[in-house]
Design a protein around this motif. Structure first.
Motif, PDB file in Angstrom:
ATOM      1  N   GLU A 135      47.948  15.957  12.863  1.00 48.76           N
ATOM      2  CA  GLU A 135      46.844  16.672  12.225  1.00 48.76           C
ATOM      3  C   GLU A 135      45.571  15.840  12.280  1.00 48.76           C
ATOM      4  OE1 GLU A 135      45.094  19.861  10.313  1.00 48.76           O
ATOM      5  OE2 GLU A 135      47.258  19.787  10.651  1.00 48.76           O
ATOM      6  N   ARG A 136      45.685  14.556  11.973  1.00 55.17           N
ATOM      7  CA  ARG A 136      44.507  13.679  11.977  1.00 55.17           C
ATOM      8  C   ARG A 136      43.939  13.516  13.385  1.00 55.17           C
ATOM      9  NH1 ARG A 136      43.973   8.051  12.040  1.00 55.17           N
ATOM     10  NH2 ARG A 136      46.222   7.857  12.182  1.00 55.17           N
ATOM     11  N   LEU A 137      44.804  13.620  14.387  1.00 57.83           N
ATOM     12  CA  LEU A 137      44.363  13.467  15.774  1.00 57.83           C
ATOM     13  C   LEU A 137      43.812  14.766  16.358  1.00 57.83           C
ATOM     14  CD1 LEU A 137      47.215  11.181  17.138  1.00 57.83           C
ATOM     15  CD2 LEU A 137      44.863  10.532  16.582  1.00 57.83           C
ATOM     16  N   GLY A 138      43.861  15.848  15.585  1.00 57.90           N
ATOM     17  CA  GLY A 138      43.163  17.059  15.990  1.00 57.90           C
ATOM     18  C   GLY A 138      43.990  18.113  16.675  1.00 57.90           C
ATOM     19  N   TYR A 139      45.216  17.758  17.171  1.00 58.31           N
ATOM     20  CA  TYR A 139      45.975  18.773  17.900  1.00 58.31           C
ATOM     21  C   TYR A 139      47.087  19.401  17.061  1.00 58.31           C
ATOM     22  CZ  TYR A 139      48.952  14.668  18.937  1.00 58.31           C
ATOM     23  OH  TYR A 139      49.727  13.532  18.862  1.00 58.31           O
ATOM     24  N   ASN A 159      47.770   8.516  29.071  1.00 58.82           N
ATOM     25  CA  ASN A 159      49.141   8.927  29.337  1.00 58.82           C
ATOM     26  C   ASN A 159      50.010   8.864  28.086  1.00 58.82           C
ATOM     27  OD1 ASN A 159      49.826   9.598  32.270  1.00 58.82           O
ATOM     28  ND2 ASN A 159      48.484   7.818  32.506  1.00 58.82           N
ATOM     29  N   ALA A 160      49.637   8.010  27.125  1.00 59.70           N
ATOM     30  CA  ALA A 160      50.434   7.859  25.897  1.00 59.70           C
ATOM     31  C   ALA A 160      50.128   8.925  24.853  1.00 59.70           C
ATOM     32  CB  ALA A 160      50.206   6.469  25.304  1.00 59.70           C
ATOM     33  N   LEU A 161      49.086   9.756  25.062  1.00 59.16           N
ATOM     34  CA  LEU A 161      48.718  10.747  24.053  1.00 59.16           C
ATOM     35  C   LEU A 161      49.916  11.607  23.664  1.00 59.16           C
ATOM     36  CD1 LEU A 161      45.582  13.006  23.971  1.00 59.16           C
ATOM     37  CD2 LEU A 161      47.817  14.016  23.701  1.00 59.16           C
ATOM     38  N   LYS A 162      50.612  12.175  24.655  1.00 60.87           N
ATOM     39  CA  LYS A 162      51.706  13.094  24.358  1.00 60.87           C
ATOM     40  C   LYS A 162      52.976  12.370  23.922  1.00 60.87           C
ATOM     41  CE  LYS A 162      50.004  16.937  27.139  1.00 60.87           C
ATOM     42  NZ  LYS A 162      50.271  17.881  28.252  1.00 60.87           N
ATOM     43  N   THR A 163      52.943  11.050  23.945  1.00 60.25           N
ATOM     44  CA  THR A 163      54.062  10.277  23.412  1.00 60.25           C
ATOM     45  C   THR A 163      53.763   9.822  21.993  1.00 60.25           C
ATOM     46  OG1 THR A 163      54.271   9.475  25.697  1.00 60.25           O
ATOM     47  CG2 THR A 163      55.796   8.574  24.120  1.00 60.25           C
ATOM     48  N   VAL A 199      44.926  24.487  19.983  1.00 59.81           N
ATOM     49  CA  VAL A 199      44.905  24.763  21.425  1.00 59.81           C
ATOM     50  C   VAL A 199      44.005  23.785  22.181  1.00 59.81           C
ATOM     51  CG1 VAL A 199      45.442  27.189  21.087  1.00 59.81           C
ATOM     52  CG2 VAL A 199      43.057  26.492  21.232  1.00 59.81           C
ATOM     53  N   VAL A 200      43.221  23.002  21.451  1.00 57.93           N
ATOM     54  CA  VAL A 200      42.364  21.975  22.055  1.00 57.93           C
ATOM     55  C   VAL A 200      42.857  20.614  21.588  1.00 57.93           C
ATOM     56  CG1 VAL A 200      40.029  21.005  22.147  1.00 57.93           C
ATOM     57  CG2 VAL A 200      40.349  23.482  22.164  1.00 57.93           C
ATOM     58  N   TYR A 201      43.056  19.692  22.515  1.00 59.79           N
ATOM     59  CA  TYR A 201      43.384  18.321  22.138  1.00 59.79           C
ATOM     60  C   TYR A 201      42.515  17.365  22.946  1.00 59.79           C
ATOM     61  CZ  TYR A 201      46.434  18.392  26.300  1.00 59.79           C
ATOM     62  OH  TYR A 201      46.932  18.520  27.571  1.00 59.79           O
ATOM     63  N   SER A 202      42.333  16.158  22.407  1.00 62.42           N
ATOM     64  CA  SER A 202      41.360  15.226  22.978  1.00 62.42           C
ATOM     65  C   SER A 202      42.007  13.928  23.439  1.00 62.42           C
ATOM     66  CB  SER A 202      40.281  14.887  21.941  1.00 62.42           C
ATOM     67  OG  SER A 202      39.586  16.039  21.527  1.00 62.42           O
ATOM     68  N   HIS A 203      41.642  13.505  24.641  1.00 66.43           N
ATOM     69  CA  HIS A 203      41.967  12.169  25.135  1.00 66.43           C
ATOM     70  C   HIS A 203      40.865  11.201  24.699  1.00 66.43           C
ATOM     71  CE1 HIS A 203      45.413  12.968  27.846  1.00 66.43           C
ATOM     72  NE2 HIS A 203      44.898  14.194  27.886  1.00 66.43           N
ATOM     73  N   ARG A 204      41.113   9.926  24.884  1.00 63.76           N
ATOM     74  CA  ARG A 204      40.114   8.901  24.592  1.00 63.76           C
ATOM     75  C   ARG A 204      39.538   8.391  25.901  1.00 63.76           C
ATOM     76  NH1 ARG A 204      39.651   5.777  19.674  1.00 63.76           N
ATOM     77  NH2 ARG A 204      37.390   5.483  19.495  1.00 63.76           N
ATOM     78  N   ALA A 205      38.226   8.340  26.000  1.00 66.01           N
ATOM     79  CA  ALA A 205      37.559   7.878  27.209  1.00 66.01           C
ATOM     80  C   ALA A 205      37.527   6.352  27.247  1.00 66.01           C
ATOM     81  CB  ALA A 205      36.135   8.435  27.263  1.00 66.01           C
ATOM     82  N   GLY A 254      39.775  19.132  25.552  1.00 62.25           N
ATOM     83  CA  GLY A 254      40.007  20.119  26.597  1.00 62.25           C
ATOM     84  C   GLY A 254      41.159  21.027  26.258  1.00 62.25           C
ATOM     85  N   GLY A 255      41.377  21.981  27.126  1.00 67.02           N
ATOM     86  CA  GLY A 255      42.472  22.918  26.962  1.00 67.02           C
ATOM     87  C   GLY A 255      42.809  23.552  28.296  1.00 67.02           C
ATOM     88  N   ALA A 256      44.023  24.096  28.366  1.00 69.40           N
ATOM     89  CA  ALA A 256      44.501  24.711  29.606  1.00 69.40           C
ATOM     90  C   ALA A 256      44.900  26.144  29.332  1.00 69.40           C
ATOM     91  CB  ALA A 256      45.686  23.927  30.163  1.00 69.40           C
TER      92      ALA A 256
END
Length: 493
Positions: free
Chosen positions: A117-121, A168-172, A271-277, A285-287
């Motif tokens: 929740e805190r990470l937005g997704y 790559n670690a976002l979804k982990t 439906v939107v989740y964010s990576h770190r630049a 972004g979203g798909a």
């Protein structure tokens, strides 16, 4: 002259580019990859990744002129692909690919929801990396290590253990705000801390190419190995969407949007989740499940280039549906059929609707109208994505860069500019491997070249767009707040 190597490690192939500082491609190499699919199962052999990557880089560097200096190499990979290795980096399991759906996300979401929740997704999906890691754990031997797809090959390149990147670690389950693993969640899930690699930002130096890897790949020993990203973020880097408010819209089989924001975007629908630049900004972004993949299903065997030319003649901004010149006061798009072009059942973005199905408003008279209806519907979904991102507070006023196979159609590109009522930028080369060459240390201002900027023609397509939005809301798929915001933005000239 300096050269950077970008490697795109995808699902169907691995592709390598050797790129100069001014964006010239000196060499390319590509090799196919084999998948093993069976229902929800989708696996690959990690050893094949390495073999084919080495062959692709040797090919890319084969004709490198004498005196060229390789300054860095970076690898992107598919998001959510994981495996277990031993302490020496040898694969202990097959790789569970990005869309392997044998895992269950129930415990992950029960015990980690406060972090997600805190990470937005808000929640994880069964095909994300952490549910798959839990699926692998019961049979994991002592000393096993988690590896993402890029980690496996980066370890071979460097010859020693390497950190994973935040992308790559976002979804982990990595905590992108604190840039660490949320160990309290992993402890509750029974994941040993010793199984997890260190995490670093994309663009961090992981080591250098070792002698053994140099012999296999042709990349000179001592070349810096740079932490990469997921393939989607790599495409965004290759497109040059790196400033706050800029967006890369990739339209191929399906539609993917990725942009840049200063602050983390929180989406109540998830439906939107964010990576770190690499610089610490955010890449939301979203798909979508809509896109050009519908064309081969609905128009099998048809010459799409010919259909595009016919559609441009019949449905250009100065034409009515019957192909005649516009009459004074005529509304462009009035009466045109519109198709909601779902490639498969269920929608992911800009709304979540597992039961969503394709539909067509109006009745296409022939294949030209069927083709135009699909293109118009895809452009409307793209517009709705931007409307929803604006509702979430994301800046959407920057450059919009179009990439993907749909940009081969000049008619479709013009239609998208007209629906967005914004100029759209086309790049000479925007592939993920170029994004990795940029991340490896190249200068994006010199490496990324613009092919064209397409201006909107002035066609007013608001009426059919609002018809489309109304239908999505009527079917119960589009959130009423999102529909109201789309109408509000559309009413503003």
């Amino acid at each position: 002259m300096s050269v950077w190597i970008g490697i795109d490690l995808g699902t169907q192939s691995v592709r390598a580019l050797a790129v100069t500082g001014d964006g010239r491609v000196l060499g390319t190499g590509s090799r196919p990859l084999t998948s093993h699919r069976d229902g929800p199962r989708h696996e690959q052999d990690p050893e094949q990744w390495w073999r084919e990557l080495a062959a692709a880089t040797r090919e890319a560097l084969r004709d490198l002129p004498a005196g060229e200096r390789v300054e860095g190499v970076a690898v992107d990979a598919t998001s959510g692909t994981v495996l277990l290795t031993d302490g020496s980096g040898r694969a202990l399991t097959p790789a569970l690919m990005y869309d392997d759906r044998r895992a269950d996300a129930g415990r992950v979401n029960e015990l980690g929801s406060h972090v997600w929740e805190r990470l937005g997704y808000r929640r994880m999906q069964p095909n994300w990396g952490l549910p798959k890691l839990l699926w692998l754990l019961p049979d994991a031997p002592a000393g096993a290590r988690l590896a993402h797809q890029s980690d496996f090959v980066n370890r071979r390149l460097a010859g020693h253990e390497v950190a994973t990147d935040l992308s790559n670690a976002l979804k982990t389950g990595v905590d992108l705000i604190e840039e660490r693993w949320p160990l309290e969640v992993f402890d509750a899930l029974g994941v040993p801390a010793g199984l997890l690699p260190e995490v670093v930002r994309p663009g961090t130096r992981l080591g250098t190419v070792c002698a053994a890897a140099a012999e296999e790949t042709g990349i000179p020993a001592g070349t810096p190995v740079i932490a990469g990203t997921t393939d989607g973020c790599a495409a965004q880097l290759g497109a040059g969407a790196q400033r706050v408010g800029s967006w890369n819209s990739v339209l191929g089989t399906t539609l993917v949007l990725k942009g840049v924001t200063k602050e983390l975007i929180h989406d109540p629908l998830g439906v939107v989740y964010s990576h770190r630049a690499p610089d610490g900004s955010w890449l939301p972004g979203g798909a979508s499940s809509t896109g050009a993949g519908v064309l081969s299903r609905e128009l099998p065997g048809r010459d799409l280039d010919a259909l595009s030319a016919d559609a441009a003649a019949r449905f250009g901004p100065d034409r009515t549906r019957d192909g005649r010149a516009q009459r004074p006061g005529h509304t462009p798009g009035a009466g045109w059929p519109v198709t909601y072009p779902l490639v498969s059942r269920g929608e992911r973005f800009p709304f979540a609707a597992p039961d969503a199905e394709p539909f067509t408003l109006g009745t296409p008279a022939d294949d030209v109208e069927r083709y135009a209806a699909i293109l118009l519907g895809a452009a409307f979904v793209e517009r709705l994505c931007f409307d929803y991102l604006d509702l979430l507070g994301a800046p959407v006023d920057g450059e919009i860069i179009l990439t993907g196979g749909a940009t081969r159609s000049a008619y479709w590109t013009q239609l998208r500019a007209d629906v967005l009522n914004r100029p759209v930028t086309l790049r000479e080369n925007a592939e993920p491997a170029l994004g990795m060459a940029v991340l490896a240390g190249g200068d994006p201002a010199r490496m990324i070249r613009t092919r064209d900027v397409v201006q909107p023609s002035g066609a007013d397509l608001r009426e059919p767009y609002l018809r489309f939005v109304e239908e999505l809301e009527r079917r119960g798929w589009l959130d009423p707040r999102a529909a109201a915001h789309a109408r509000e933005r559309t009413a503003t000239p």
